[in-house]
Design a protein around this motif. Structure first.
Motif, mmCIF file in Angstrom:
data_model
loop_
_atom_site.group_PDB
_atom_site.id
_atom_site.type_symbol
_atom_site.label_atom_id
_atom_site.label_comp_id
_atom_site.label_asym_id
_atom_site.label_seq_id
_atom_site.Cartn_x
_atom_site.Cartn_y
_atom_site.Cartn_z
ATOM 1 N N VAL A 12 0.826 -1.234 0.090
ATOM 2 C CA VAL A 12 0.045 -0.066 -0.017
ATOM 3 C C VAL A 12 0.775 1.233 -0.032
ATOM 4 N N THR A 13 0.412 2.177 -0.545
ATOM 5 C CA THR A 13 1.210 3.540 -0.712
ATOM 6 C C THR A 13 0.125 4.683 -0.281
ATOM 7 N N VAL A 14 0.434 5.537 0.643
ATOM 8 C CA VAL A 14 0.007 6.496 1.044
ATOM 9 C C VAL A 14 0.584 7.838 1.123
ATOM 10 N N TYR A 15 -0.147 8.763 0.442
ATOM 11 C CA TYR A 15 0.544 9.923 -0.177
ATOM 12 C C TYR A 15 0.221 10.848 0.911
ATOM 13 N N SER A 16 0.993 12.170 0.597
ATOM 14 C CA SER A 16 1.218 13.027 1.772
ATOM 15 C C SER A 16 -0.051 13.730 2.500
ATOM 16 N N ASN A 17 -0.234 13.745 3.834
ATOM 17 C CA ASN A 17 -1.123 14.604 4.560
ATOM 18 C C ASN A 17 -2.545 13.728 4.510
ATOM 19 N N ALA A 18 -2.622 12.425 4.046
ATOM 20 C CA ALA A 18 -3.764 11.763 4.064
ATOM 21 C C ALA A 18 -3.942 11.240 5.561
ATOM 22 N N SER A 19 -5.234 11.314 5.972
ATOM 23 C CA SER A 19 -5.356 10.727 7.463
ATOM 24 C C SER A 19 -6.382 9.611 7.222
ATOM 25 N N ILE A 20 -5.687 8.433 7.799
ATOM 26 C CA ILE A 20 -6.756 7.242 7.712
ATOM 27 C C ILE A 20 -6.856 6.976 9.220
ATOM 28 N N LEU A 21 -8.398 6.953 9.695
ATOM 29 C CA LEU A 21 -8.746 6.838 11.119
ATOM 30 C C LEU A 21 -9.730 5.861 11.347
ATOM 31 N N GLY A 22 -9.551 5.220 12.494
ATOM 32 C CA GLY A 22 -10.251 4.187 12.950
ATOM 33 C C GLY A 22 -9.785 2.800 12.763
ATOM 34 N N ARG A 23 -10.696 1.937 13.207
ATOM 35 C CA ARG A 23 -10.267 0.397 12.953
ATOM 36 C C ARG A 23 -10.645 -0.098 11.722
ATOM 37 N N THR B 11 -9.513 -1.187 7.350
ATOM 38 C CA THR B 11 -8.620 -1.884 6.542
ATOM 39 C C THR B 11 -8.476 -1.217 5.338
ATOM 40 N N ILE B 12 -7.295 -1.034 5.001
ATOM 41 C CA ILE B 12 -6.916 -0.651 3.599
ATOM 42 C C ILE B 12 -6.370 -1.773 2.889
ATOM 43 N N GLY B 13 -6.910 -2.377 1.953
ATOM 44 C CA GLY B 13 -6.519 -3.418 1.053
ATOM 45 C C GLY B 13 -5.447 -3.413 0.416
ATOM 46 N N HIS B 14 -4.824 -4.472 0.314
ATOM 47 C CA HIS B 14 -3.394 -4.796 -0.161
ATOM 48 C C HIS B 14 -3.470 -4.029 -1.763
ATOM 49 N N HIS B 15 -2.069 -3.549 -2.135
ATOM 50 C CA HIS B 15 -2.051 -2.871 -3.545
ATOM 51 C C HIS B 15 -2.730 -1.636 -3.679
ATOM 52 N N SER B 16 -3.426 -1.187 -2.540
ATOM 53 C CA SER B 16 -4.023 0.259 -2.802
ATOM 54 C C SER B 16 -2.885 1.304 -2.940
ATOM 55 N N VAL B 17 -3.724 2.483 -3.310
ATOM 56 C CA VAL B 17 -2.980 3.801 -3.286
ATOM 57 C C VAL B 17 -3.965 4.773 -2.746
ATOM 58 N N ILE B 18 -3.590 5.359 -1.701
ATOM 59 C CA ILE B 18 -4.617 6.505 -1.130
ATOM 60 C C ILE B 18 -3.716 7.813 -1.503
ATOM 61 N N GLY B 19 -4.489 8.696 -2.100
ATOM 62 C CA GLY B 19 -4.088 9.872 -2.557
ATOM 63 C C GLY B 19 -3.606 10.980 -1.275
ATOM 64 N N GLY B 20 -3.248 12.145 -1.603
ATOM 65 C CA GLY B 20 -2.908 13.088 -0.624
ATOM 66 C C GLY B 20 -4.194 14.025 -0.246
ATOM 67 N N ASN B 21 -3.870 14.355 1.056
ATOM 68 C CA ASN B 21 -4.932 15.459 1.542
ATOM 69 C C ASN B 21 -6.199 14.941 1.518
ATOM 70 N N ILE B 22 -6.578 13.630 2.051
ATOM 71 C CA ILE B 22 -7.985 13.282 2.170
ATOM 72 C C ILE B 22 -7.861 12.493 3.517
ATOM 73 N N TRP B 23 -9.375 12.287 4.063
ATOM 74 C CA TRP B 23 -9.599 11.579 5.011
ATOM 75 C C TRP B 23 -10.047 10.278 4.709
ATOM 76 N N VAL B 24 -9.799 9.088 5.326
ATOM 77 C CA VAL B 24 -10.292 7.889 4.863
ATOM 78 C C VAL B 24 -10.785 7.335 6.197
ATOM 79 N N THR B 25 -12.283 6.967 6.306
ATOM 80 C CA THR B 25 -12.665 6.533 7.553
ATOM 81 C C THR B 25 -13.771 5.148 7.200
ATOM 82 N N ASN B 26 -13.349 4.435 5.983
ATOM 83 C CA ASN B 26 -13.881 3.407 5.762
ATOM 84 C C ASN B 26 -13.056 2.402 5.067
ATOM 85 N N ASP B 27 -13.419 0.896 5.373
ATOM 86 C CA ASP B 27 -12.733 -0.137 4.459
ATOM 87 C C ASP B 27 -12.357 0.466 3.126
ATOM 88 N N VAL B 28 -11.210 0.069 2.572
ATOM 89 C CA VAL B 28 -11.025 0.141 1.187
ATOM 90 C C VAL B 28 -10.540 -0.940 0.514
#
Length: 305
Positions: free
Chosen positions: A253-264, A266-283
């Motif tokens: 998994v790659t997580v770009y700058s200033n992303a906030s991933i919050l709570g319990r 799961t970010i699934g394998h081989h995912s890319v999370i872009g910058g400056n966003i909030w993620v609060t649900n499973d991916v």
């Protein structure tokens, strides 16, 4: 004026020498010496000398001399660990087996020996982190620059030392170790977090990884990433519960700058999370998450999420 100054000094020495209620409440029940931050710094330095002997100490091409140098470091490391762990064990409220000084040192000896036995694995993991950083940064001209200069190596060395001590249920000292790296690099990793091999943090400033976070292999984070808690659970008396509350980041998994991933979540394998966003649900695996335009969302429950 001199007499007045002396009176003020004496008055305040007397006032500050008295134990306040807050001090009594916050100090351990025993009167044993507390861990020494200076000695803990030395412990980390010795581990660095053992794991990166050519970079952190005098380079020894001859294997016999190298063995002697590492042996000296290891003897000092074990001696310091035993003493500092014994002092730290007084913060363990549930440890009935360390009710006396002798038992505390016996337990500290056991934990220190187990830590020494884990050094080859700590070294293996750290060299995978160096490799990951080298592979992920085209600006890295050689491994030496990564080891000497990159904050992730410093932060991960402190973290992997602290995490092993945390696994051995050593109180206080693991957090002292990770906070030393936090103050120098701006990378805040709780020693309780679980991080796999080939872990890279590019730039690093402002990265936060919470206590119950689980990170897989071949994960890359950029500056400002937060792997944090969304909210807290409380018992019937209003006390916060220490339950899993941070994200699970699967492999590759790659997580770009200033992303906030919050709570319990799961970010699934081989995912890319872009910058400056909030993620609060499973991916799901193989996802690409980004925010292309501003989103108007209301906040509920006063949590800001």
């Amino acid at each position: 004026m001199e007499q007045n100054t002396n009176d003020i000094l004496l008055k305040n020495v007397a006032l500050l020498s008295k134990l306040t209620e807050q001090e009594v409440k916050m100090m351990p029940a025993t009167e044993a010496p507390l861990p020494s931050v200076e000695k803990v710094v030395r412990i980390v330095t010795l581990v660095k000398n053992i794991i990166f002997p050519d970079y952190m100490g005098k380079r020894q091409a001859d294997e016999t001399k190298r063995s002697y140098h590492i042996g000296e470091c290891m003897l000092e490391l074990h001696r310091l660990l035993v003493k500092q762990i014994a002092h730290g064990l007084q913060f363990c409220e549930d440890c009935e087996e360390i009710s006396t000084k002798e038992k505390a040192y016996e337990e500290a000896q056991r934990k220190a020996t187990l830590f020494i036995d884990a050094l080859p694995e700590i070294k293996r993991l750290l060299y995978t982190d160096v490799q990951a950083m080298f592979d992920n940064d085209p600006a890295a001209p050689n491994y030496g620059e990564v080891i000497f200069c990159y904050p992730v190596v410093n932060a991960m060395t402190h973290y992997r030392i602290a995490h092993k001590l945390h696994e051995l249920q050593v109180p206080v000292i693991p957090r002292i170790i990770t906070e030393q790296a936090h103050s120098k690099t701006g990378i805040d990793i709780h020693p309780g977090a679980t991080i796999g091999e080939y872990f890279a943090i590019d730039h690093g400033t402002g990265v936060v990884i919470g206590e119950t976070c689980i990170i897989g292999n071949h994960v890359t984070l950029y500056q400002g990433v937060t792997l944090g808690a969304k909210s807290f659970k409380y018992d019937e008396n209003g006390n916060m519960l220490n339950v899993p509350r941070h994200p699970i980041i699967e492999d590759h998994v790659t997580v770009y700058s200033n992303a906030s991933i919050l709570g319990r979540i799961t970010i699934g394998h081989h995912s890319v999370i872009g910058g400056n966003i909030w993620v609060t649900n499973d991916v799901p695996p193989y996802s690409r998450i980004q925010q292309s335009k501003a989103v108007d969302a209301s906040f509920n429950g006063g949590l800001g999420i």
